[in-house]
Design an enzyme around this catalytic site. Sequence first.
Site, PDB file in Angstrom:
ATOM      1  N   CYS B  13       0.762  -1.219   0.000  1.00  0.00           N
ATOM      2  CA  CYS B  13       0.000   0.000   0.000  1.00  0.00           C
ATOM      3  C   CYS B  13       0.797   1.274   0.000  1.00  0.00           C
ATOM      4  CB  CYS B  13      -0.804  -0.011   1.271  1.00  0.00           C
ATOM      5  SG  CYS B  13      -0.105  -1.119   2.481  1.00  0.00           S
ATOM      6  N   ARG B  43      -1.638   3.762  -5.377  1.00  0.00           N
ATOM      7  CA  ARG B  43      -0.849   2.761  -4.655  1.00  0.00           C
ATOM      8  C   ARG B  43      -1.737   1.674  -4.071  1.00  0.00           C
ATOM      9  NH1 ARG B  43       4.444   4.796  -4.014  1.00  0.00           N
ATOM     10  NH2 ARG B  43       4.950   2.990  -2.753  1.00  0.00           N
ATOM     11  N   PHE B 218      -3.652  -2.211  -0.669  1.00  0.00           N
ATOM     12  CA  PHE B 218      -3.767  -2.977  -1.913  1.00  0.00           C
ATOM     13  C   PHE B 218      -3.750  -4.431  -1.497  1.00  0.00           C
ATOM     14  CE2 PHE B 218      -2.552  -3.020  -6.611  1.00  0.00           C
ATOM     15  CZ  PHE B 218      -2.964  -4.325  -6.784  1.00  0.00           C
ATOM     16  N   GLY B 239       4.063  -2.970   3.323  1.00  0.00           N
ATOM     17  CA  GLY B 239       5.036  -4.027   3.063  1.00  0.00           C
ATOM     18  C   GLY B 239       4.508  -5.347   3.554  1.00  0.00           C
ATOM     19  N   GLU B 891      15.616 -13.355 -20.971  1.00  0.00           N
ATOM     20  CA  GLU B 891      15.948 -12.069 -20.375  1.00  0.00           C
ATOM     21  C   GLU B 891      17.232 -11.458 -20.899  1.00  0.00           C
ATOM     22  OE1 GLU B 891      17.732 -12.935 -15.974  1.00  0.00           O
ATOM     23  OE2 GLU B 891      17.343 -10.939 -16.691  1.00  0.00           O
ATOM     24  N   GLN B 934      11.197 -18.264 -11.459  1.00  0.00           N
ATOM     25  CA  GLN B 934      11.472 -19.307 -12.440  1.00  0.00           C
ATOM     26  C   GLN B 934      11.330 -20.659 -11.763  1.00  0.00           C
ATOM     27  OE1 GLN B 934      15.272 -18.687 -14.302  1.00  0.00           O
ATOM     28  NE2 GLN B 934      15.340 -20.762 -15.107  1.00  0.00           N
ATOM     29  N   CYS B1108      24.418 -27.315 -19.603  1.00  0.00           N
ATOM     30  CA  CYS B1108      24.201 -25.980 -20.191  1.00  0.00           C
ATOM     31  C   CYS B1108      25.088 -24.934 -19.543  1.00  0.00           C
ATOM     32  CB  CYS B1108      22.769 -25.532 -20.013  1.00  0.00           C
ATOM     33  SG  CYS B1108      21.539 -26.786 -20.278  1.00  0.00           S
ATOM     34  N   CYS B1113      27.915 -27.321 -24.588  1.00  0.00           N
ATOM     35  CA  CYS B1113      26.828 -28.143 -25.098  1.00  0.00           C
ATOM     36  C   CYS B1113      27.231 -28.760 -26.428  1.00  0.00           C
ATOM     37  CB  CYS B1113      25.580 -27.293 -25.277  1.00  0.00           C
ATOM     38  SG  CYS B1113      24.238 -28.191 -26.046  1.00  0.00           S
TER      39      CYS B1113
END
Lengths: 472, 1506
Positions: B13, B43, B218, B239, B891, B934, B1108, B1113
């Site tokens: 928030c 916010r 929020f 937080g 990325e 990920q 990898c 490789c």
Amino acid sequence: MSEIKNKYVIGDALSFLKESRKLAPKRKAKSRTDDFSEIYQIKKESDLVIQADRCLDCGNPYCEWKCPIHNYIPNWLELVANQQFDKAAALMHQTNPLPEICGRVCPQDRLCEQACTLNTGLGAVTIGEIEKNIADFALNNDWRPDLSRVKNTGKKVAIVGAGPAGIACAELLVRNGVRAIVFDKYPEIGGLLTFGIPEFKLEKSILVKRRIFLEDLGVKFVLNTEIGKDKHIQDLQNEFDGVFLGMGTYRAVDGNLPGRENKGVIAALDYLIGNVNQQKNYQMVDSHYYDLKNKNVIVLGGGDTAMDCVRSAVRQKAKSVTCVYRKTEVEMPGSRTEVKNAKEEGVKFIFNLQPIAIKSSSNNKLESIDFERTNFDVLKHKDEVVNLQAESVILAFGFRANPAKWFEQSGISTDTSGLVSTLPNTGKTTATNIYAGGDMVSGADLVVTAIAQGRGAAKQILNDLEVLNDLF
Amino acid sequence: MSLYNDSQAKASCGFGLIAQLKGVQSQELIKTAISALTRMTHRGAINSDGKTGDGCGITIQLSQSFFTPIAQSMGASVDSLLAVGQIFLNPDEAIASQSKKILEKELRRETLQVIGWRNVPINKDVCGEVAKKSLPKIEQIFINAPMGWGKDDFERRLFMARRRAADKISDEQYYVCSLSNKLVVYKGLVIPKNLGHFYPDLTSEKMQSAICLFHQRFSTNTAPHWKYAQPFRYLAHNGEINTINANRTWAKCRRKKLYTPLIPDLPQLSHLVNQSGSDSSSLDNMLEVLLVGGMDIFRALRLLVPPAWKKRKNMDMHLRAFYEFNSMHMEAWDGPAGIVMTNGEKIACTLDRNGLRPARYVITKDDILTVASEVGVWEYNEQDVVEKDRVGPGEMLAADIVKGEIWRTNKIDDMLKNRQPYYEWLRENTIRLRSNRKLERAGADNYIADDLKNISIYQKLFNLSIEESGQVLKVMANNSQEATSSMGDDTPVAVLSQKSRNLYDYFRQQFAQVTNPPIDSLREKSVMSLETCLGQEHNLFQETNNLAYRAIISQPILNFAKLQQIKLLDQKYYQFNELSLNYPINESLETAITKLCDAAVTIVRNGCVILHLTDRDINEKMLPIHAALAVGAVNKRLIEKGVRLDVNIIVETGTVRDAHHFAVLIGLGATAIYPYLALQTINQLHLDNNLQSGLITARDNYFKSLKKGLLKILSKMGISTIASYRNACLFEIIGLHQSVMDLCFYRMNSRIGGATFDDLHNDNLKNHQSAYNDQMHIQRSGQLKYVHGGEYHSYNPDVVSLLQKAVNSADISDYKLFAKAVNKRPVATLRDLMGLKLADKPLQDSQVEATGEILKRFDSAAMSIGALSPEAHEALAIAMNTIGGRSNSGEGGEDPKRFNTLKNSKIKQVASGRFGVSAHYLVHAEVIQIKVAQGAKPGEGGQLPGNKVTMEIAKLRNASVGTTLISPPPHHDIYSIEDLSQLIFDLKQVNPKALISVKLVSGPGVGTIAAGVAKAYADMITIAGHDGGTGASPLSSVKYAGNPWELGLAETHQALIENNLRDKICLQVDGGLKTGLDVIKGAILGADSFGFGTGPMVALGCKYLRICHLNNCATGIATQNKTLREFHFHGLPEKVICYFKFVADEVRYWLAKLGAKSLDELIGRTDLLELLTGDTSKQSHLDLSDILAAAKRPDSQISAAHYLHQRNQPFDKGLLNEQILKDFKSLESTKNISLKYQIKNYDRSVGAKVSGYIASNYGFNKGHDSSKKYDKNINDQAVRLKIEFKGVAGQSFGVWNHQGVELSLQGDANDYVGKGMSGGLISIYPTGNIQYIPSRSAIIGNTCLYGASGGKLFAAGQAGERFAVRNSGAITVLEGVGDHACEYMTGGVVVILGPVGENFAAGMTGGKAFVFDDFELLEQKANLETIEIISLAENVNEEHEEELKQLLQEHIEKTGSRWVQKIVDNFDNYIDGFKVVVPKVTHKNKKAEPLKLIQSISSVRGSRHV
């Protein structure tokens, strides 16, 4: 870690690219055809290390997966790369009782080395050669596995046939505290390894070393003893907790070829065994020695046995040696390397010819063979017959099962082709406490397949004897 | 039961406080506060109706002018103190009056006089639908204290009465917002601008206050509760408390320990803090207990939220002693936290140690202090500002408005440290146990002599495989860090495995995503600590000498020496007792555990302080209780019996080997652990000559790697200290039965049942049988890599070979063999236990949707160019574009040459490293994916090893060749849900056409997070399974973090449906998908779209080599090696196309069989799945019905069950950006365009839209490479646009600024200025005639220039935390920065002409920084691991000086900075103060390679680190 050669660092991730695949040098073709000694030179340790270090240690070890006995190949390659040869040998022996033999006679180019990730232009790791050399080192140094903690179970198992299947079974049993007594009709262990495979591929001294090794482990060999003749199967059944049969297949396929009864027509195995018997002076009564010196020889067939025959004939100084195979070169079932070696040694190859008859002269002397072509698409005249001259013909069409007479009365069933029927993955035959494996179960096949079956049966025996449950 | 639980809702928030420091109360101040709150509406969350928010509120002083007359009219006494309670009651009159009665009764018990109740006037019309439905009855209670009572006494008794009443009132709706004679809280489920309308009280002229605390929320769910609105009774928090689990548990343990004469009846309370609900409310509870117990707000706040004191090099020893002493009695409440609080007299604002939330403050000349998440929240006059700055990490700003005093951090700390002789207490009573090499050596020798003979028994009994000792322990002992692996985990989770697995495998680490950030435990280790304390805990209200009787160890990992020392501690204070974990083989495991617990309680009651649990005394007739079961159960029992704080649990166990194992035991409550079997195994490796170094060094290395591993696991949850991790149970269990959970792991989730005690006992028995049979070999296991006869691998050689055969032959019958090998495999995933119920009458082929329609739903997973070779990356793009799916850039940026061609990746990823993320890159995306986590390593960053950074890759990523590139664990602009919302807004501004996708990893509560993400206006959500692939990841992350996607997908689907957001979100699943059957099951469980990672890779030729990360490789895919790429890469797009077509064909086959025409029709059709029993006992104990229930289509069609391709448009329309773009377009033909605007803090991402427009229409001029050399003139550009602003800019000013765009701002800016800037220029400078000194004040906020790759920024003032993080090319001048500046920087030039915060230039590998370091502090503040500091004056390189001078000159031109003018005018006098910060000599990098190579020799093959 020490440096192996100038600037060479073990563990470089790109070593497979920097170092190319290198096999041990072969002796020059000319010199090697003068004797029956092995054609590969002993490899330097440092070269083995570098070759072993080329292994990528893939996440999926295709070599191990393709190997019928699933040798821990990447693991022992790593040990070799780290110069821990004894450990590598020990690890080899965990899955394979005959690594020095597999290293020599396995068709690596169809198994591990073919599956090797690097075998896509980068050059497969020289797995077979490393296996052979490392196992040789170990045996030469009298290396033995530590079996000091193995408890004797008091059980004992009889094994019929000291070929790869029988040896594999016996070895695994003694490693687990079960006594193994191996009976064989021949004067030396190894079966076809000793008697079928010529010395230039597998020197007989190796089998002797291996025998001593196995005896040290506790395997007992009773040689020159044929079951059904020198000893009854019932006796084995009575005296032992189990019986394993690994008797191989010895009946040659003759292809019903007209004219095959001619004296100049030799069964491949008879030829090879006779040759070994003569060279090693085993004094086997039934064996006949065929000398092909100065003869024009044709070998029919395209497998490893055919290669053994052509190359033996070359060494006997035949005038010419021709291998005739009914299909194309790529379809040949044997090891590529052997074909290559044979070619180097002067053997002539003819493909796409199917033999239809063996022709003799009036005095019953062998003269030639008639063939018809099998590559019909390039053929203009379908019925064209090709005739090739020869004084001796070796038939290397393979082997069929030769079930012993006593199978039936012991309750061991066979299929129509004479192969012993077993429960998959167990080696269990239809007879109580009798197990079988190797060629007599699967038909003529690779040494390593026989080993796999021998070990499989041993695991089952251990299980059935309640020595081990759920092994591995 | 369902997977999604809306009580897990998380919130974040905007917050703030406004106070008149002299205590002058006014209505004006309240008005200002509400308007300030309104200006931070963005916010919070806000619904499309413009009315429904997630709640906001305000705390004000109890206004006497307002309340006294009301009280008197009710008959209150004039002379007595008055208190007012603001209370939410059940709308049901009867229930409400019941609650009221109980409260009244409890108040009377305190001899307080209840005067009466007042219905609080409200205006319902301003509420949205949700708010109206749950609207409570809101009343105020008026209370008089007996004559003569003081204000604080009154507060205490109100507290006790309130808490006792709460224990007795069962009504869920009953909630006391405040009950105090000092303050009152008005809050509700309204949006800020309506707060005053909803509560007319607040706008009454009589309502006056000198203090206003305000907050806007929020929340992650759409049906928030009234009572969760903030502020709470004392504080408002922005937080998330990451440590909340541990804090709550320890608060429970502490209940009986706390004693204060001020409230002798405190132990009567049923609990100190609430155990569920919002984390902030628990913190508020704890704070309240401390305050009413007599602690002042200073100690209380510093105790609860301490700064990172442990590793601060320049901290005063007495202050350190203060923190250390307090840390012995209270673990930190840690996590992103901006906290404002008041007790009605004092106010305070404090920030967490990492400064993860923004707090800016302004003091004006009329003594009004404003602190808020943003600067510029109300219209004060800039000329009236006397002070303007920010609250930094771990700092505290407080004021006493009664006395009119301001307290800043230093003053507070000075006061606190001198209150007690903390330093002496510690010195006299605290013992530090240290490693002792001699003792350690003796211990090691001891083992070698005695125990090593039996090591194989131990190894078999505790399931330590050859693989583990070679691939895990050996690597740790050699390299002092854990092994790296790649490709992810393709084995079954423990419960599905046919093998007997270590119990720790059932534990999946929790990780932070979106609502809180992970920490970078490597680069930001300065904030982290593993220090562990032994000894009894005492009453923290009592600050006395004997409270310091503690033994301290630096980490909870014991070696032989430390364990010996612990045994030998003074038994008076540290009584040592031992309990064996071994139980008779014929006893049941459950009974054995219960007996152990009984024994533990008895021992502790008899004075045991160090409880030593050990499984070392194994024998043939006994089985070990697994240490995790033991610690879990014993800890639970000790808490129940109220004796937990009297004892420390030390565990000596063979089960523990890697960092995850430690984390599990510590999370369950263990104090410290001695991993004897791991050490013995290292001894064995040593004897076998398998180690590179001597034994003691190897053991040290092992300990070091454990330490790193533990820190990493903590940091994954954003936790900084082990004390706040211990007992936090931050795991989800996959596959244990409820009976096991209840006895041992009651505070963790196990949502699908699983192994029972009997199953565990049988596994144990199996291990035992093999252990005591010498003939049995130690297992090879094959957990990490396929081994024949070992663990099943989904990508085993068969599967890989069959797939490759199929795409090479393009023969469907070959594909069928592959599909069969996958679809009929032994159970390896949860979906394998779900069978399809085929229709009686299958559809005709023609009735099923076309292959093309199905192919559109296929995306390839993110794989960066860099991880992949350019050839492989492009082949993938071509394939995906050809079939109508989408490929993902990953990325690493993308070569602009590929834009607008078939090679363009339609999905452009934005990850934490922000490599190559510029406006130009973003505008060429159809989908922009924010990678929050990920699957293979959630909560962790990544690294592209230096050897993969070729010229080409370096160019794409703006880095130099050969340097390792770091992707940080967190996105430094996402510490909280509203930050994500801001990033999504940024992206939608720069590329309004793109769908914004957020990639999450399946974990507990992912549904909650996904709902929040949807509320933050994402268009697409990817749920990745734990089995996702990776180019490189630490082994333990691959194995132990993340959940099966079946759980996360179903949960997310359910959460979106329940929150009415499903139709707006395209839900994607990703992780281990291989065949059409996978797609079908994914769709049934809720997926609209499907991400494939490894499948297409294998089609391209990948052989799953798991190398990898080594850049070697052999298939030329995951390598940058030229030879391999050129000669050994045989991947053709056609093969990938072939694969996907086969998969789509298979999908059609199943659709027909199921009788479904399309995948849309299938989504949520869980009636088409049947649960199978499985092959093993464990599998048969699983209950997956909750997954099916969660994914089910709702009976009533309140909303669509799948994505309807609607855009999720933000509430904020970005009007200023619209205006700028419109004005620009109208003048587009002109060469030099100049525009002028006023700007306010709610004008966010200003400049982005026009930058995006220019980038897509004019492209990017490659000729200009700003990173190369400072270039004064930006010439040769197609566009030149200058925009001048006045005012206060909202967040993300100049985000993704593009070439040719110059923004100039007179005023202040908030967070994220110039984020992702790739060109152009931004200048920010203050208004004229100001009273404060700009060079000492904050002018821009946190995380400015994050991921910038070009352009320039000049700011005449200071920046907040994390300035120029991952800058790779921008040039900037400013006058001071906060903590963590220039972190991970890889290029560009940063000139700082003022103070520098902690951890400067951590992980910086490129570019340079000039720092004016007049006080010689830089050396202490900088993180020197990758950089060196050179004095400018002594530097031989004259170019540096010239460059600096030029930049200073330009700074003056652009900002008119007087401070810099002064420097320039007297440069010769100032030059001595300048330092140049550069990465450690860059040319060394190339030489360094062979060195690394030599190190790598030793490491295990396949885990070679290069």
